[in-house]
Write a protein that holds these residues in place. Sequence first.
Motif: not given
Length: 232
Positions: A130, A134, A157, A160, A166, A191, A194-196, A200
């Motif tokens: 990760f 990222y 996070y 990003l 993004r 996780t 949150t990333l999406t 992402v």
Amino acid sequence: MASKWEILPRNVAPSGAKHSATVIWLHGSGDTGLGVLEWIKMVWKEEFQFQHIKLIFPTADPIPYTPNARQLTTVWYDRQQISPMIPEILSSVDASAAKLNDLVQNEVDSGIPLSRIIIGGYSMGGGMAFHMAYRYRREVAGCFALSSFLNNDSVVYKELEKLEDRTALPSLLQCHGTRDELVLFDWGKTTFKTLTELGVCGEFHEFNIFHEFNKKELQILQRWILDKLPPD
């Protein structure tokens, strides 16, 4: 010059004459590149390889690892405990990232563009992936994480959140066992969520397994790798 590793990476050569893409697979805490490679072979029941892709299985340097009473352990970073509720020890993460950056650069220097490289891993290896995909190498083709998580206040996070654009982040494949008692399923799912939410694009697969991976999971990973890194 690339940093030296305590144990040299284990490479799986492509079955074709030449490789046009690379996958870097990071092992879990206390394991080695050879260890995860042998585990994949045991689960897959044959050679897990690709016609045009080189697989690289590096081994982390042994460092004092707090959850293991500060004994020297092959881990990608130190942490106070296995939990998303604690702060990251960022200096430890970044020390491994510097060496992994050298490994990625070696592939680039050999003629493999970042857009033809995937970084992923199992358990802690996925956590390290990760950070690589990222934070450090956002131009790679993708990131995969099997039974992995990020801390709730992860710098991943935060970095990003600062990005103005993004739209071109690496694609993500995450898999997790619903019966995982070491890295809880909800940690991995949180996780991914949150990333999406931070832009992402990815897919999440759950399995009725413990802290492990199975052949169905590897089959999904194989198809995903081939979709992101088709023959050139």
